[in-house]
Design an enzyme around this catalytic site. Structure first.
Site, PDB file in Angstrom:
ATOM      1  N   THR A  47      53.482  74.219 -15.459  1.00  0.00           N
ATOM      2  CA  THR A  47      53.566  75.628 -15.861  1.00  0.00           C
ATOM      3  C   THR A  47      52.614  75.927 -17.005  1.00  0.00           C
ATOM      4  O   THR A  47      51.876  76.921 -16.971  1.00  0.00           O
ATOM      5  CB  THR A  47      55.012  75.983 -16.243  1.00  0.00           C
ATOM      6  OG1 THR A  47      55.826  75.952 -15.070  1.00  0.00           O
ATOM      7  CG2 THR A  47      55.092  77.369 -16.860  1.00  0.00           C
ATOM      8  N   ASN A  69      54.264  74.601  -2.561  1.00  0.00           N
ATOM      9  CA  ASN A  69      55.449  73.789  -2.826  1.00  0.00           C
ATOM     10  C   ASN A  69      56.614  74.111  -1.890  1.00  0.00           C
ATOM     11  O   ASN A  69      57.469  73.259  -1.640  1.00  0.00           O
ATOM     12  CB  ASN A  69      55.896  73.954  -4.284  1.00  0.00           C
ATOM     13  CG  ASN A  69      56.466  75.328  -4.580  1.00  0.00           C
ATOM     14  OD1 ASN A  69      55.933  76.336  -4.117  1.00  0.00           O
ATOM     15  ND2 ASN A  69      57.524  75.379  -5.354  1.00  0.00           N
ATOM     16  N   GLN A 102      51.462  69.970  -6.309  1.00  0.00           N
ATOM     17  CA  GLN A 102      52.088  69.358  -5.145  1.00  0.00           C
ATOM     18  C   GLN A 102      51.134  68.474  -4.353  1.00  0.00           C
ATOM     19  O   GLN A 102      51.554  67.744  -3.458  1.00  0.00           O
ATOM     20  CB  GLN A 102      52.650  70.447  -4.218  1.00  0.00           C
ATOM     21  CG  GLN A 102      53.751  71.281  -4.834  1.00  0.00           C
ATOM     22  CD  GLN A 102      55.003  70.478  -5.116  1.00  0.00           C
ATOM     23  OE1 GLN A 102      55.263  69.445  -4.496  1.00  0.00           O
ATOM     24  NE2 GLN A 102      55.813  70.947  -6.054  1.00  0.00           N
ATOM     25  N   HIS A 146      55.669  64.764 -13.431  1.00  0.00           N
ATOM     26  CA  HIS A 146      56.917  64.414 -12.753  1.00  0.00           C
ATOM     27  C   HIS A 146      56.829  64.538 -11.239  1.00  0.00           C
ATOM     28  O   HIS A 146      57.799  64.255 -10.545  1.00  0.00           O
ATOM     29  CB  HIS A 146      58.088  65.233 -13.292  1.00  0.00           C
ATOM     30  CG  HIS A 146      58.001  66.705 -13.073  1.00  0.00           C
ATOM     31  ND1 HIS A 146      57.175  67.516 -13.801  1.00  0.00           N
ATOM     32  CD2 HIS A 146      58.653  67.514 -12.212  1.00  0.00           C
ATOM     33  CE1 HIS A 146      57.324  68.759 -13.401  1.00  0.00           C
ATOM     34  NE2 HIS A 146      58.205  68.790 -12.425  1.00  0.00           N
ATOM     35  N   CYS A 180      61.962  76.076  -9.686  1.00  0.00           N
ATOM     36  CA  CYS A 180      61.794  77.065 -10.744  1.00  0.00           C
ATOM     37  C   CYS A 180      62.501  78.379 -10.424  1.00  0.00           C
ATOM     38  O   CYS A 180      62.571  79.263 -11.259  1.00  0.00           O
ATOM     39  CB  CYS A 180      60.310  77.333 -10.985  1.00  0.00           C
ATOM     40  SG  CYS A 180      59.409  75.866 -11.528  1.00  0.00           S
TER      41      CYS A 180
END
Length: 404
Positions: free
Chosen positions: A81, A175, A203, A223, A347
Site C-alpha cells: 500500500t 489479486n 501478486q 508478505h 483489504c
C-alpha cells in the site's frame, strides 16, 4: 453424498496466499541477527551502525538484481500500500511539478502533464492514491476500458492516453481474478506517449517474471513471497523526480524518511531470491494442479463459473462465482471442512459491497457476492488439489441441502 465434518486426521489447507503467504524459515533466520546482536541504526556513524548499513545495502542490491534494476532504484517501505502511494503520488507530485517526463525530456517549470490513466480493476491503494491526486491536486484521471476477462488491450490504453498524460498505473496480476496483464507491451504504449508507467506487482512476485518489463516503477510486498508483514519495496527509477510522502531525516536517499527496518529488508531480499530461484519448478507443478482443480470444480458444481482470464492468470490462482449461493456461506462451510480461502481482497474485509473488480467486468451485484478465491502455496500438491475440489463441491452441496 456431501462430505461430513472433517476428521481429526484431515490436514487444514490454507488457500489464501494472495492475502498472506507463510513466512519462510530462511527469511526469519536471515533477519534474526539484525533483531538481536546487530541492532545498530544504519544511519549511525559508528561501527555498530555501519554493520547494519552494510546489511541494508546488500539487501537493496539483492532485490535490485531480481528486478533487473539498480540499487539506487530500490526504496524499502512498509508494504504494498505504501509502495503504491509513493509511486503514484510521489511521481505525480514530483514529475508533475517540474523535472523529467516519461520520454526523458527535462523541464525547468511546472509540467503541463496532469493526467493519469488507470483501470477500475486496480487495488484500492492505487485507486485511492489517484483519487487523492484528483481531489487535492487537480489531476484528471481516465479509467481504461477492460475486457470481460480483465484483460487490457494496447489499443484501449492508446485510446485513453492524452498529450498531457503523466502516469499510467496498471496492475501486473489482479489479486481477485488472477488475470495477468501484458505489462511490457502496455509500458511501451505509455512510453510512446511520453508517460511514466507504474505497475502494482504485489501478486506477481514469485509467480511471474519481474525483470525486463520496461516499467518506471513497481510495487512489491514482502508478505506475499514469504517475508514477514510490514516490509515492501517501491522500485522507482532514480532518474524520476519523486516527492517524498514521509519527511524527516532523509533516509532512502531522501525519498522515504524514517529509520530503516534492516531486519525485514534482509528478510524480504532472502524470500524474494528464494521465490525467484524456485519459480520455474513451482509454476510448472502448481499450474497443472490448479488447472485440474478448476476443471473439477466447474464439472461438479452447478452454476459455477470462472472469473478472470482462462489462459492468462497467475499459476496459483482460481476464482469462481457460485450462482445461487452466498460467497461468505461457502467460505464458512469450506472452513468447516478444513479449507481456508477468501472472497477477494483482504483489504476489503468487512465491506457489504460487491467486489469493484467483478462489477467492473459486468458481473451482476448479487452474483458478484457469491465469489470465492483460491490462491495456492508453492508447496501445493496434487492430492491437496483433489481434496480442495471435493471440498468445494461438498460445501456448495451442503448449502443447497440446508436451503431446501
Amino acid at each position: 453424498m456431501a462430505l461430513d465434518q472433517q476428521s481429526d486426521s484431515s490436514r487444514p489447507l490454507y488457500l489464501d496466499t494472495a492475502s498472506a503467504a507463510p513466512v519462510r524459515r530462511e527469511a526469519l533466520e536471515a533477519a534474526w541477527p539484525y533483531l538481536t546482536g546487530v541492532f545498530g541504526n544504519p544511519s549511525s556513524h559508528h561501527e555498530v551502525g555501519h554493520t547494519s548499513a552494510e546489511a541494508l545495502k546488500d539487501a537493496r542490491r539483492r532485490v535490485a538484481k531480481v528486478l533487473g534494476m539498480r540499487s539506487t532504484d530500490i526504496i524499502f517501505t512498509s508494504g504494498g500500500t505504501e509502495s503504491d502511494n509513493l509511486a503514484i503520488i510521489g511521481i505525480s507530485l514530483g514529475a508533475g511539478t517540474g523535472g523529467n517526463t516519461g520520454s526523458g525530456e527535462s523541464a525547468n517549470c511546472r509540467s503541463p502533464r496532469r493526467h493519469i490513466v488507470t483501470s477500475a480493476l486496480e487495488h484500492e491503494a492505487v485507486l485511492a492514491s489517484v483519487d487523492f491526486l484528483v481531489r487535492w491536486h487537480g489531476f484528471e484521471v481516465t479509467q481504461v476500458p477492460v475486457e470481460s476477462d480483465g484483460m487490457i488491450t494496447t489499443e484501449a490504453l492508446r485510446s485513453a492516453l492524452r498529450e498531457d498524460t503523466l502516469l499510467v498505473s496498471l496492475g501486473y496480476a489482479n489479486n481477485e481474478i488472477g488475470t495477468v496483464a501484458d505489462i511490457a507491451a502496455l509500458a511501451d504504449v505509455a512510453h510512446d506517449a511520453g508517460a511514466f508507467f507504474h505497475t502494482d506487482a504485489v501478486q506477481a512476485a514469485g509467480w511471474l517474471p519481474l525483470s525486463g518489463l520496461g516499467v518506471d516503477a513497481m510495487s512489491l510486498a514482502g508478505h506475499k513471497v514469504g517475508a514477514p508483514k510490514g516490509i515492501g519495496v517501491a522500485a522507482i527509477r532514480a532518474r524520476i523526480p519523486l516527492e517524498p510522502l514521509i519527511h524527516g531525516g532523509g533516509q532512502e536517499s531522501g525519498r522515504r524518511s524514517g529509520t530503516e527496518n534492516v531486519a525485514l529488508a534482509v528478510a524480504f531480499a532472502t524470500a524474494l531470491e528464494l521465490a525467484e530461484a524456485e519459480q520455474v519448478e513451482a509454476v510448472a507443478r502448481v499450474q497443472a494442479i490448479r488447472d485440474d482443480f478448476i476443471a473439477k470444480v466447474l464439472a461438479s458444481v452447478p452454476g459455477a463459473f470462472l472469473t478472470g482470464s482462462e489462459s492468462s492468470r497467475t499459476p496459483n490462482h482460481a476464482s469462481f462465482c457460485f450462482s445461487g449461493t452466498s460467497g461468505e456461506a461457502v467460505l464458512l462451510e469450506l472452513e468447516r471442512l478444513g479449507i481456508t480461502a477468501s472472497s477477494g481482497s483482504a483489504c476489503a474485509v468487512g465491506s457489504d459491497e460487491p467486489s469493484h473488480v467483478l462489477t467492473a467486468l459486468g458481473i451482476d451485484d448479487d452474483v458478484a457476492k457469491t465469489s470465492v478465491r483460491f490462491t495456492f502455496p508453492a508447496s501445493f500438491a496434487a492430492e491437496d488439489g483433489r481434496r480442495a475440489a471435493e471440498s468445494v463441491s461438498a460445501a456448495v452441496e451442503n448449502l443447497a441441502l440446508s436451503y431446501s
